[in-house]
Structure formats: C-alpha cells, structure tokens
Design a protein around this motif. Structure first.
Motif, PDB file in Angstrom:
ATOM      1  N   ALA A 212       0.823  -1.208   0.000  1.00  0.00           N
ATOM      2  CA  ALA A 212       0.000   0.000   0.000  1.00  0.00           C
ATOM      3  C   ALA A 212       0.856   1.257   0.000  1.00  0.00           C
ATOM      4  O   ALA A 212       0.640   2.181  -0.800  1.00  0.00           O
ATOM      5  N   ASN A 213       1.844   1.307   0.896  1.00  0.00           N
ATOM      6  CA  ASN A 213       2.697   2.496   0.985  1.00  0.00           C
ATOM      7  C   ASN A 213       3.436   2.766  -0.322  1.00  0.00           C
ATOM      8  O   ASN A 213       3.453   3.897  -0.832  1.00  0.00           O
ATOM      9  N   ALA A 214       4.083   1.732  -0.853  1.00  0.00           N
ATOM     10  CA  ALA A 214       4.897   1.930  -2.054  1.00  0.00           C
ATOM     11  C   ALA A 214       4.029   2.208  -3.279  1.00  0.00           C
ATOM     12  O   ALA A 214       4.440   2.949  -4.176  1.00  0.00           O
TER      13      ALA A 214
ATOM     14  N   GLY B 113      15.569   4.654 -12.358  1.00  0.00           N
ATOM     15  CA  GLY B 113      14.724   4.034 -11.350  1.00  0.00           C
ATOM     16  C   GLY B 113      14.434   4.983 -10.223  1.00  0.00           C
ATOM     17  O   GLY B 113      14.786   6.169 -10.267  1.00  0.00           O
ATOM     18  N   HIS B 114      13.807   4.454  -9.191  1.00  0.00           N
ATOM     19  CA  HIS B 114      13.314   5.276  -8.089  1.00  0.00           C
ATOM     20  C   HIS B 114      13.639   4.577  -6.771  1.00  0.00           C
ATOM     21  O   HIS B 114      12.819   3.815  -6.245  1.00  0.00           O
ATOM     22  N   PRO B 115      14.810   4.826  -6.208  1.00  0.00           N
ATOM     23  CA  PRO B 115      15.151   4.180  -4.943  1.00  0.00           C
ATOM     24  C   PRO B 115      14.154   4.447  -3.826  1.00  0.00           C
ATOM     25  O   PRO B 115      14.010   3.637  -2.908  1.00  0.00           O
ATOM     26  N   SER B 116      13.445   5.569  -3.897  1.00  0.00           N
ATOM     27  CA  SER B 116      12.443   5.862  -2.861  1.00  0.00           C
ATOM     28  C   SER B 116      11.254   4.910  -2.932  1.00  0.00           C
ATOM     29  O   SER B 116      10.421   4.909  -2.018  1.00  0.00           O
ATOM     30  N   ASP B 117      11.162   4.074  -3.972  1.00  0.00           N
ATOM     31  CA  ASP B 117      10.127   3.039  -3.989  1.00  0.00           C
ATOM     32  C   ASP B 117      10.270   2.105  -2.797  1.00  0.00           C
ATOM     33  O   ASP B 117       9.299   1.473  -2.363  1.00  0.00           O
ATOM     34  N   ASN B 118      11.489   2.003  -2.251  1.00  0.00           N
ATOM     35  CA  ASN B 118      11.728   1.145  -1.081  1.00  0.00           C
ATOM     36  C   ASN B 118      11.209   1.745   0.219  1.00  0.00           C
ATOM     37  O   ASN B 118      11.040   1.029   1.208  1.00  0.00           O
ATOM     38  N   ILE B 119      10.982   3.042   0.237  1.00  0.00           N
ATOM     39  CA  ILE B 119      10.605   3.705   1.487  1.00  0.00           C
ATOM     40  C   ILE B 119       9.249   3.209   1.987  1.00  0.00           C
ATOM     41  O   ILE B 119       8.990   3.188   3.195  1.00  0.00           O
TER      42      ILE B 119
ATOM     43  N   MET C  85      19.901   3.472   3.419  1.00  0.00           N
ATOM     44  CA  MET C  85      20.592   2.247   3.014  1.00  0.00           C
ATOM     45  C   MET C  85      19.904   1.582   1.832  1.00  0.00           C
ATOM     46  O   MET C  85      20.572   1.031   0.949  1.00  0.00           O
ATOM     47  N   THR C  86      18.578   1.615   1.785  1.00  0.00           N
ATOM     48  CA  THR C  86      17.907   1.048   0.606  1.00  0.00           C
ATOM     49  C   THR C  86      18.280   1.819  -0.647  1.00  0.00           C
ATOM     50  O   THR C  86      18.416   1.234  -1.736  1.00  0.00           O
TER      51      THR C  86
END
Length: 478
Positions: free
Chosen positions: A89-91, A109-115, A148-149
């Motif tokens: 849901a969050n991602a 890409g979008h590393p913030s997809d991991n947040i 770190m992600t």
C-alpha cells in the motif's frame, strides 16, 4: 534450514551487499539531510496520490474487514495492515503519480520506492515492541534504513541496464527492500544473504507494462508489488529460509545466464552514501528524464502560447536513455502511457505553462492540439548529453528544446542540463519548489490539523528524528 555463512561460497556481489547492510549506517550530515528530504518528499507523494480513486481502491487489506494485531498504519487512510500488505500500500501510493524521486545510472529508477517497505516494517516493529514493553523505533532509524535502501538500489542501477535485458527495474526494489528490512527485523548476515538471494531467485518481471505499445497501470503498482515481496522474503529469511549463494553465477540456472544473457552484472563501487546525495527530487509528475524537457517547455510557454497554430516543428535534443524510455509516437492508450511520452509532456508545457497529473487524463488528452503538436515533434540524440548523463562527475539529465514557426522564425534553443530538483539546483529555486510540492501533496491526503503537524517537520530533521515511528504514523491516520 538456512545455510551457515561459512558453508557459502558467495557470489562476491551478494557478500558485498550483505556486508554493507550489516554495517552501521552512513552517518554524515549531508547524507542524512538528503535522506530526510527524500523521505518527506516520498511521504508527500503518497498522500497526494490519495486524490485518485484508482489508487485508493488498491490499498487496504486483501480481505476486507481483516484486523491485524500491531498493524502498520497507512498514511491518510484508516487502514492498519500486516507489514507485507502495508509495504504494498505504501509503495503503491508513493509511486502512483510518478512523482517520487529518481536516480540514474545505466538503469533509471526510483530508490524511494523502497521507502514504503521501510515505513511499513519500522511501524510494525515499533508496535510489536511497544506491546511487549520495549522501546519503539525512532524516525531516525527509519531515515537510516531509507538511506541504506537507496545505496543498495542505486548501486544495482549504476552498471546494469535492466531495460536492455527486457526486465523491469522493480528487481532492484525487491533486493533492496528484502535486505534492509531483514536487518530491521533483527536478521544477521546469514539471514540477509538468504533474503537477498531469494529476491534474485525470483528473476525479474517483464518490462512490457512500462514500454509501448503495452504500457499499463501495473507500472503504477509494480513498486508496491516488489516492496511487499521484499518484506515477505525478509520475514521468510528470519524464519530460517535457505540462501542460494550462487544465485547470480550458477551455470544454466543462475540469474546471469538465464535472465542477463551472460553479460556482466556488477557494482561500480562499494555502497556508501553517494546515491542519496545524487538523486533527483521531481518537481512535476512526469517520468524523470522528461523533467528538464518540461522545464524548457514551461520557459517557452509565454513566447509560444499565442502562436500554437503557427508552429512548424518542435525540436527536442536529449540523451540516449531518454530515447529508449520516453520517445513515443502513435496512439497513447492511457495515463500510464502519457506520463512516459516526452512529446506529450512537452506539448502540455507549451500549451499551458504547467503540468499536473490530471493532464494525463482521457478528458485532457482529447484536446486535439496535443496530438497535433506531438506529430510535429522530433526527438534526436545529442551525444554530449549522453556522455554527461553517464559521467558520474557530471551526472546531468539534459534536454534542449527549440520551437520553429511557419514564417521561418524560431525561439531560442533552451538547454536545461540539470532538472530543477537536481542537487546542483537546490539553491536555484529547487528546494523552494520541492517544499511547494510537499504542501500541495499533503493538502490532498491530510486534514488541516495533520498538515499543521507535518509541515514543520519538512525543514526540521532533528525534531523528526526524535519521534517514535508508531506515534508519528498514528498522527497521519485518516
């Protein structure tokens, strides 16, 4: 039963990632400031997406009415979910509008997809801890995990083009989320290796939902799918799931031979804190490589807005990766297609001097002027732009735009080397626009009271870091 580390003859890349995740997180003020900005911007993107009913219907529990003990709160909604579904849901929220940050190596890409996964797991762990009389995690822990992600994700992007191998870049999310959330769950090096190798063992999803002519809405929730899968694999690893030490290099059945065509799959350098310091915070909801093209179009809008019918040609110069990703001609089937079409995005910018997500709707796309402008737009590769895009010492994402009129006159050739959200332009109006974007987004998903709580934290990392994660998340409940 999980294999012990001493039994493993690890692929070196797997060991390098596991060692990084096990080590103390980077702690420089510059990196933490960048991570704080990225976390807040990503949270805002998710809250802004709550204005779209198509996004909202994909949130919530798999089975309506499910009650989850110690469930993770989904911002701006009443949902409290298990950590796997919460990560989805969050991602999904964060990615829905194509508004969260970007990082570009040989793969975009979008590393913030991991947040989304980090928020879900940190919140869940905090609630479990509190239920046992133990201390919850702090938002500083969440910011460190998000950082770190980014480093794992960006490291996997620098030298490896998933696009050229027909794979979606969601694989980087799955690996990064699996490894870092495994650490959050208390995993040791063996557990983290199991999580990462199982993420690679999943292979990669096909790219077709992100590329024409088959672009579809799955690209809006693919990040959620990958983040949630990463969390699931982390939880399995904690329970003792086997690792696959040669998941990359194994002959015949390994990732490199079966999914990568035998090409090198490498890290350019050991993970550190460079990725978070070099991401690009988007200031408009477009595919990342179109940000500078849209800015050029907005700059030209005052000059061309009364002369739209007199335009003979719109000439865009860009770099090679943009051509692969967002150079699209012919019919555009849906919003997901339009927000990855540089010709469409530039047409909107020229016509109205701004762009919002609503400009990708079927109603807006019905304006005949948009396709008329697309039809007379050319996109060509500028080799110098390509060289500077791949040069880590430059790290540009350039586009140039010039409009030619039927009477033989032309506008200036507008060159935007760095998008407004790039680190080089944070003092050139970039940070102001990022803050404005944050205010716009949270106004969609939160009450006035909640906005008043959240807005000061955008500029105050020290205040945010001291907060308990679960208390912070409860304040954002819808």
């Amino acid at each position: 039963m999980a294999l012990e580390a001493e039994e493993l003859k690890l692929d070196p890349l797997i060991g390098e990632l596991a060692d990084y995740i096990c080590a103390p997180p980077p702690n420089s003020e510059i990196a933490l400031d960048a991570a704080h900005l990225t976390v807040m911007d990503t949270l805002g993107c998710g809250l802004g997406a709550l204005g779209d009913p198509d996004c909202r219907k994909r949130l919530g529990p798999l089975i309506p009415g499910t009650i989850v003990p110690n469930g993770a709160q989904i911002p701006g909604t009443p949902h409290k979910l298990d950590p796997v579904q919460a990560a989805f849901a969050n991602a999904t929220m964060n990615r829905w509008l194509d508004y969260n940050e970007s990082y570009f190596g040989k793969e975009g890409g979008h590393p913030s997809d991991n947040i989304g996964a980090v928020f879900a797991v940190c919140d869940y762990i905090s609630r479990v801890n509190r239920s046992k009389g133990e201390a919850p995690l702090k938002m500083r822990d969440l910011i460190h995990a998000g950082l770190m992600t980014h480093e794992v994700h960006g490291g996997l992007a620098n030298e490896n083009s998933y696009l050229d191998h027909g794979l979606d870049h969601e694989l980087m999310i799955r690996v990064s989320s699996a490894g870092v959330t495994c650490r959050l769950f208390g995993g040791n090096r063996n557990h983290i290796i199991a999580a990462i190798t199982n993420a690679f063992a999943d292979g990669g999803t096909l790219r077709l939902y992100r590329q024409p002519p088959t672009t579809g809405t799955r690209k809006c929730w693919a990040a959620g799918d990958a983040a949630s899968r990463g969390v699931r694999l982390a939880m399995l690893a904690i329970q003792g799931e086997d690792a696959y030490p040669t998941v990359l290099s194994a002959p015949k059945y390994g990732f490199i031979e079966r999914r990568w065509g035998g090409d090198p799959f490498t890290l350019r350098e050991p993970p550190s804190d460079k990725i978070i310091q070099n991401n690009v915070i988007k200031v408009w909801p477009t595919e990342g490589h179109a940000q500078s093209a849209l800015e050029a179009a907005i700059l030209l809008h005052p000059e061309v807005k009364e002369k739209i019918d007199d335009i003979k040609q719109i000439a865009i110069r860009s770099h090679a990766y943009t051509m692969k990703q967002v150079d699209r001609t012919g019919p555009l089937r849906n919003e997901a297609d339009r927000d990855h079409c540089i010709q469409y995005i530039v047409a909107i910018g020229l016509l109205q001097g701004r762009l919002t997500y609503e400009d990708y709707s079927d109603d807006r796309a019905a304006d005949p002027r948009i396709d008329a402008l697309r039809d007379i737009t050319t996109v060509t590769v500028d080799d110098s732009f390509t060289n500077d895009y791949y040069d880590l010492n430059v790290n540009s994402d350039a586009n140039a735009l010039q409009v030619h009129f039927k009477d033989g006159s032309s506008t200036d050739d507008i060159v935007v080397n760095f998008p407004l959200g790039h680190k080089n332009r944070r003092t050139d109006g970039g940070i102001d626009r990022i803050g404005e974007k944050f205010r716009e987004n949270i106004a969609i998903g939160l009450t006035h009271h909640q906005q008043a709580f959240l807005l000061p934290l955008f500029n105050d990392r020290s205040a945010l870091e001291t907060m308990d994660v679960d208390t912070f998340m409860d304040t954002l409940a819808g």
